[in-house]
Design a protein around this motif. Sequence first.
Motif, PDB file in Angstrom:
ATOM      1  N   GLU A  21     119.948  37.408  46.809  1.00  0.00           N
ATOM      2  CA  GLU A  21     118.920  38.260  47.402  1.00  0.00           C
ATOM      3  C   GLU A  21     119.081  39.734  47.033  1.00  0.00           C
ATOM      4  OE1 GLU A  21     117.451  35.961  51.426  1.00  0.00           O
ATOM      5  OE2 GLU A  21     119.093  37.400  51.625  1.00  0.00           O
ATOM      6  N   CYS A  71     124.287  31.657  48.594  1.00  0.00           N
ATOM      7  CA  CYS A  71     123.668  31.932  49.887  1.00  0.00           C
ATOM      8  C   CYS A  71     124.411  31.382  51.095  1.00  0.00           C
ATOM      9  CB  CYS A  71     122.235  31.377  49.905  1.00  0.00           C
ATOM     10  SG  CYS A  71     121.060  32.358  48.941  1.00  0.00           S
ATOM     11  N   ASN A  98     121.700  41.914  47.958  1.00  0.00           N
ATOM     12  CA  ASN A  98     122.304  42.792  48.979  1.00  0.00           C
ATOM     13  C   ASN A  98     123.810  42.574  49.075  1.00  0.00           C
ATOM     14  OD1 ASN A  98     122.327  40.287  50.196  1.00  0.00           O
ATOM     15  ND2 ASN A  98     120.674  40.769  51.626  1.00  0.00           N
ATOM     16  N   TYR A  99     124.422  42.269  47.936  1.00  0.00           N
ATOM     17  CA  TYR A  99     125.855  42.036  47.882  1.00  0.00           C
ATOM     18  C   TYR A  99     126.581  43.368  47.695  1.00  0.00           C
ATOM     19  CZ  TYR A  99     130.401  40.429  46.124  1.00  0.00           C
ATOM     20  OH  TYR A  99     131.745  40.218  45.939  1.00  0.00           O
ATOM     21  N   ASN A 100     127.372  43.743  48.713  1.00  0.00           N
ATOM     22  CA  ASN A 100     128.072  45.023  48.646  1.00  0.00           C
ATOM     23  C   ASN A 100     129.338  44.932  49.482  1.00  0.00           C
ATOM     24  OD1 ASN A 100     128.949  47.633  48.447  1.00  0.00           O
ATOM     25  ND2 ASN A 100     127.124  48.561  49.360  1.00  0.00           N
ATOM     26  N   GLY A 146     126.480  40.373  52.119  1.00  0.00           N
ATOM     27  CA  GLY A 146     125.239  39.846  51.551  1.00  0.00           C
ATOM     28  C   GLY A 146     125.464  38.967  50.333  1.00  0.00           C
ATOM     29  N   THR A 147     124.389  38.741  49.569  1.00  0.00           N
ATOM     30  CA  THR A 147     124.432  37.805  48.443  1.00  0.00           C
ATOM     31  C   THR A 147     123.898  38.436  47.161  1.00  0.00           C
ATOM     32  OG1 THR A 147     122.205  36.914  48.822  1.00  0.00           O
ATOM     33  CG2 THR A 147     124.007  35.916  50.078  1.00  0.00           C
ATOM     34  N   CYS A 182     117.316  33.175  50.661  1.00  0.00           N
ATOM     35  CA  CYS A 182     118.449  32.376  51.123  1.00  0.00           C
ATOM     36  C   CYS A 182     118.047  31.470  52.272  1.00  0.00           C
ATOM     37  CB  CYS A 182     119.596  33.284  51.556  1.00  0.00           C
ATOM     38  SG  CYS A 182     120.622  33.874  50.185  1.00  0.00           S
TER      39      CYS A 182
END
Length: 669
Positions: free
Chosen positions: A559, A545, A561-563, A555-556, A585
Motif C-alpha cells: 500500500e 499485507c 506506507n512502509y516506514n 505499514g506495507t 490490503c
Amino acid sequence: MAPQESPRRKRRDRDHEQHRERRRRNSDTPRRSRHEAPSSERSSQALSANSLAQLNLINQHERARAQEKTPQKTRRKRRPEIVDEKIVDERSRRDHKRKKRRVVSGALLEEGKSQKLKGIRGGYGSEDGGDGGKKKKRLWLILGIVTVIVIIIIVVAVVVSKNNSKGSSSTTAAATSDTGAPSNSNLNGVSESSIPATAKGTDLDPFSWYDTTDFNVTYTDETVGGLPVMGLLSTWDDSKAANDNVPPIATSWGSYATRPARGVNIGGWLSLEPFITPSLFSGGIVDEYTLTTSLGSQAKARLEKHYATFVSEQTFIDIANAGLDHVRIPFSYWAVAVYDGDPYVYRVSWRYLLRGIEWARKHGLRVNLDVHGLPGSQNGWNHSGRLGAIGWLNGANGATNGQRALDMHDKLSKFFAQDRYKNIVTFYGLANEPKMTALKQEDVLAWTTNAYTLVRKNGITANVVFGDGFMGLDNWQGKLTGLEGLVLDVHQYVIFNSGQISYNHTQKVDYACSGWTEQATKSMNVATGFGPTIFAEWSQADTDCAPNLNNVGVGTRWEGNYNVGDPSIAVLSPGCPTKNSACSCTEANANSGSYSDAYKQFLLMFAEAQMTSFEKGWGWFYWTWKTESATQWSYQLGLAAGILPAKAYARSYNCTPAAPNFAGIPETY
C-alpha cells in the motif's frame, strides 16, 4: 401423689437456683449430657407408679418438642455434666429437661439408628430400673462408634484430596480437562514426595509442568552436555517413515541432491512472531522481549500454555499426512541459558522441543534444528527475540554475545550428539538470518568457522547449516570451503523486495520457475556458488499485507506506507502492480473463503513452482505450518483452502508449460 412439704419445696427452689447459676457459668463451654445417679441412690429415692407414669408422659412430650425445634443437621452432641448430689431427689423434673438437650448424632440418624438410641437414652422407660453403669457403657460405646465414623470420614477426605492434588500442585499452571487444559493423568502414579525439596517448583519438577502428555514424569536431574534429559523416555524407535517415498528414519536418507527434503517450519511456537500469533501482541508488545517483560511473573504460565496448545502430536500427524518428510523447528537461546537483564522464560521451551522431536520421530519426520534467536540478536528483527539494535558480534557486548552463542552450541551439540538423535536430526542450524548487510562479514565468517569446528568436535554428524546473510547467492562462491557437510541456507520471498513485489501474478510464477531455478542451480555448483544449498523458508504470499508481518503496527510496501524509520528502505508509494491507491490490503487479508477459483489456481501454481525450483537444490521448508489467521503463510490453512497440493510429492505443476495469463485476477490484492 404424696403432698410436698414446705422445707422440701424451699430446698428444691434453692437447688434449682444453684443449678441455673451453674448453667450460666458454663454457657460458654460445650455441654455434656448428665450422668445417671447411682442405682443405690435411685432405689432410696423411689417414686410412686403414678409419678413414673406422669414423668414418662412429660418426657415423651418434651422429647417430641425438642426434636421439632432442633433440625437434625444443626444438633450438637452434648458433653456429660456432673450432677450435684443434693438435687438427686428432683432428678425426675430435671431428667425431662435433660431429654430436651439430648440429641441423636446426625450420622446415626441417617443410618436409621435413632430409635435404638431413644430406648437407651430415654430415661424412665423400660431401661430405667437397670444398672446405671450399663447405661454409661452403652453411652460410651455409642460415642466411640461416632468417633470412629468421624475419623474414617476425615481420613477418606484427606486421601481424596491428596489424590486430586497429584495432577496439579500449587506451583503448576495446569488445569483440569473440563477447562480445556491437559488433565496430566500420567502423574496419578507418581508421588510428589519423590521430588527433592530443592527441585520442587523448578523446571525439573513434573508437578510444575502445565502439560505432561507424552512426557516421562519420573523425576531426574540427569544432564547431557549440561542440558537436562527431563521428560525423555530411555528408549526410542526409528523404524517409521513419513511416507512410502522416503526411507524410515533408521535408514540413511542418502544424498539430498538426488532426494531433496520436503519440509515445513513450525514457526511461532518456541520462538514467537507477531504475525503468526497476533493475539499475543497488543498494547505496545512488539517482540518476545517486551512480551515477557510485560508479563513479568506471569510469563512462564502464559508462554508454557502457548507451547502446550499451539502444537500437539496431531500437528506432526498432519504434516506427515500432507506428504512432507522434514520439519524445521525454530527455538531461541533462552531454551538453554539466560543472562542478567533477560526477561525471557528460561528452559521451558527446551522440554517442548525435546517432545516435538519425539513426536516427529513417531511419525517418520526428520528434523532441522534451527537456532532462531542468539544472545544480543543477530539481526535486530522481532523473530530474534528483540527488535532493535544488533548486539551479536556488534556493539559494546558484541564479542561477549558471540562467545555466549558458542557456549550455547557447546551444550546443544553435546546433547544432540547422543545416539538417539544421530538418525533423526539431519540438519543442525547455527544462526538464523544473521544480518550480514549490517555486520562485519569477516566477523560472521570467523564465528561460523568456530561454531562448525566446535559442534563437529562434540560429535555432531548431521549437516551443519549457516545462513546466507542476505549477501546474494553469487557472493558465497569460494567462502567457507573445506568444511564437510556445511550447507548454505537461503530464504526466498518476492514480497520483501520493492522491485519484485510489483510483479503481476504471471510474472511471479515465471520468476519462481526461472529466476529461482537459476539461482539454485548456480549455488549448488562450487564453481559458481557455495555448493550444497537448502531453501529453508518461503511462502506463497504475493503481498506483504499480513498484519504485523513487517513488525507490529508497521505499514506495507503493497500500500506504500512502509516506514520503520530507515529512509533507505522506506516505501512511501503503493508497490502493487497498479502502483496506485487501488492497492488494497483489505482484500489481500480477506478470508480464503472469498478467494475466486482463478486466484486459488494462481496460489497453487505459485507454490508448486517454488517447490519445483527449490528441489534443484537440497530441498525446501515452507514458512510456516500454522498461523492464527494469515492463510498464505500457513501450510495448514493452505491445505484447507485448496491452494497447496494435497501431497507435497504429487504436484500438478512443475513449471511446464509456462504460466498462463492471469488477466482475470485483480492486480490490486
